[in-house]
Design a protein around this motif. Structure first.
Motif, PDB file in Angstrom:
ATOM      1  N   ILE A   1       3.190  -7.945  -8.352  1.00 14.17           N
ATOM      2  CA  ILE A   1       3.500  -8.423  -7.127  1.00 14.17           C
ATOM      3  C   ILE A   1       3.635  -9.933  -7.290  1.00 14.17           C
ATOM      4  CG2 ILE A   1       3.797  -8.864  -4.519  1.00 14.17           C
ATOM      5  CD1 ILE A   1       1.393  -6.864  -4.048  1.00 14.17           C
TER       6      ILE A   1
ATOM      7  N   THR B   1       6.842 -12.085  -5.806  1.00 13.58           N
ATOM      8  CA  THR B   1       7.636 -13.162  -4.935  1.00 13.58           C
ATOM      9  C   THR B   1       7.767 -12.136  -3.618  1.00 13.58           C
ATOM     10  OG1 THR B   1       8.425 -14.029  -6.593  1.00 13.58           O
ATOM     11  CG2 THR B   1       9.429 -14.654  -4.381  1.00 13.58           C
ATOM     12  N   VAL B   2       7.815 -12.523  -2.297  1.00 17.29           N
ATOM     13  CA  VAL B   2       7.972 -12.320  -1.060  1.00 17.29           C
ATOM     14  C   VAL B   2       8.918 -13.573  -0.439  1.00 17.29           C
ATOM     15  CG1 VAL B   2       7.074 -11.332   1.022  1.00 17.29           C
ATOM     16  CG2 VAL B   2       5.751 -11.074  -1.005  1.00 17.29           C
TER      17      VAL B   2
ATOM     18  N   ILE C   1      -2.668  -8.408   1.335  1.00 10.77           N
ATOM     19  CA  ILE C   1      -2.253  -7.047   0.632  1.00 10.77           C
ATOM     20  C   ILE C   1      -3.654  -6.173   0.570  1.00 10.77           C
ATOM     21  CG2 ILE C   1      -1.234  -6.359  -1.099  1.00 10.77           C
ATOM     22  CD1 ILE C   1       0.187  -8.870  -1.327  1.00 10.77           C
TER      23      ILE C   1
ATOM     24  N   PHE D   1       0.622  -3.826   3.268  1.00 10.50           N
ATOM     25  CA  PHE D   1       1.162  -5.271   3.388  1.00 10.50           C
ATOM     26  C   PHE D   1       1.153  -5.378   4.778  1.00 10.50           C
ATOM     27  CE2 PHE D   1       3.452  -3.693  -0.504  1.00 10.50           C
ATOM     28  CZ  PHE D   1       3.306  -4.443  -1.390  1.00 10.50           C
TER      29      PHE D   1
ATOM     30  N   HIS E   1      12.282  -3.737  -6.602  1.00  9.28           N
ATOM     31  CA  HIS E   1      12.202  -4.456  -6.147  1.00  9.28           C
ATOM     32  C   HIS E   1      12.748  -3.901  -4.643  1.00  9.28           C
ATOM     33  CE1 HIS E   1      16.120  -5.072  -4.122  1.00  9.28           C
ATOM     34  NE2 HIS E   1      16.804  -4.901  -5.287  1.00  9.28           N
TER      35      HIS E   1
ATOM     36  N   VAL F   1      12.705  -8.526   4.872  1.00  6.67           N
ATOM     37  CA  VAL F   1      11.304  -8.751   3.802  1.00  6.67           C
ATOM     38  C   VAL F   1      11.867  -8.161   2.908  1.00  6.67           C
ATOM     39  CG1 VAL F   1       9.168  -8.939   3.300  1.00  6.67           C
ATOM     40  CG2 VAL F   1       9.924  -9.333   5.471  1.00  6.67           C
ATOM     41  N   GLU F   2      11.483  -9.071   1.516  1.00  3.71           N
ATOM     42  CA  GLU F   2      12.165  -8.475  -0.235  1.00  3.71           C
ATOM     43  C   GLU F   2      10.359  -8.983  -0.724  1.00  3.71           C
ATOM     44  OE1 GLU F   2      15.319  -8.619  -3.754  1.00  3.71           O
ATOM     45  OE2 GLU F   2      14.817 -10.835  -2.673  1.00  3.71           O
ATOM     46  N   ILE F   3       9.892  -7.973  -1.466  1.00  2.31           N
ATOM     47  CA  ILE F   3       9.189  -7.962  -2.113  1.00  2.31           C
ATOM     48  C   ILE F   3       9.212  -7.431  -3.751  1.00  2.31           C
ATOM     49  CG2 ILE F   3       7.045  -6.974  -3.048  1.00  2.31           C
ATOM     50  CD1 ILE F   3       6.987  -7.370  -0.418  1.00  2.31           C
TER      51      ILE F   3
ATOM     52  N   PHE G   1       8.443  -7.544  -7.721  1.00  2.00           N
ATOM     53  CA  PHE G   1       7.247  -6.558  -8.317  1.00  2.00           C
ATOM     54  C   PHE G   1       8.136  -7.335 -10.441  1.00  2.00           C
ATOM     55  CE2 PHE G   1       7.997  -4.098  -5.050  1.00  2.00           C
ATOM     56  CZ  PHE G   1       6.152  -4.146  -4.748  1.00  2.00           C
TER      57      PHE G   1
END
Length: 205
Positions: free
Chosen positions: A72, A74-75, A95, A140, A171, A197-199, A201
């Motif tokens: 992971i 960035t958020v 997390i 999360f 992502h 919200v975007e995660i 990877f």
């Protein structure tokens, strides 16, 4: 949770091929209009997401979900203007993976992350300084210290579950209706339509 399992069984037994169809069927059968017009189907979006996961596994005849470790990085969060302090500085991210806590990050002051809010775009970018490696089911949780931000399930502002095997293009972008707690209409006085919200990877080297 019962509804999630029933929907999975209906797919497994071949009664439905598409997750959306079985979710709609279950909701229609469970909702008793003689009692209330309120929809009584599977509403928590992480549960809906996992019904779609199961449909994919079933269609590909996969009986054991493959392992897929990811990092992971960035958020990214949009639509925080007017939520608490309005810049994300009152939020904390935790997390969980494989039943254990792998990261806790205070967006205001943390040695674990670097949070930058751009008021022009109403976008918060949180870069993790020691990015955790997660595999399979990952939770999360976002807590907010401001009193005006509602808490619901899990006593937090919002949360969601993802499974790394199903992440596409490294992502996952989730809009308001895809996030647990903000998906409820009664919270929309706080969570506006542009909340997301975007995660992001990356693969494990």
């Amino acid at each position: 949770r019962t509804g999630t399992m029933i929907c999975a069984i209906l797919i497994d037994k071949g009664l439905f091929k598409e997750a959306g169809d079985t979710l709609q069927y279950f909701g229609q059968r469970r909702t008793d209009l003689n009692v209330s017009e309120q929809f009584q189907g599977v509403e928590t979006y992480s549960q809906i997401r996992y019904v779609h996961y199961f449909q994919k596994l079933n269609s590909e005849n996969i009986r054991e979900v493959p392992s897929r470790p990811l990092v992971i990085k960035t958020v990214n969060i949009t639509g925080l203007n007017g939520v608490g302090r309005g810049d994300g500085s009152d939020f904390t991210l935790t997390i969980f993976n494989a039943g254990s806590k792998v990261l806790t990050c205070d967006f205001k002051s943390s040695s674990d992350c670097d949070a930058k809010y751009d008021p022009k775009t109403d976008r918060l970018e949180v870069s993790l300084k020691s990015p955790p490696i997660v595999n399979k089911d990952t939770k999360f949780m976002f807590h907010c210290s401001s009193k005006g931000v509602p808490k619901a399930y899990d006593d937090c502002a919002f949360f969601f579950w993802l499974h790394t095997y199903f992440i596409k293009d490294l992502h996952e972008l989730m809009l308001r209706q895809h996030l647990d707690n903000p998906h409820k209409e009664k919270t929309w006085r706080v969570w506006r339509e542009n909340f997301s919200v975007e995660i992001v990877f990356c693969t494990v080297e």
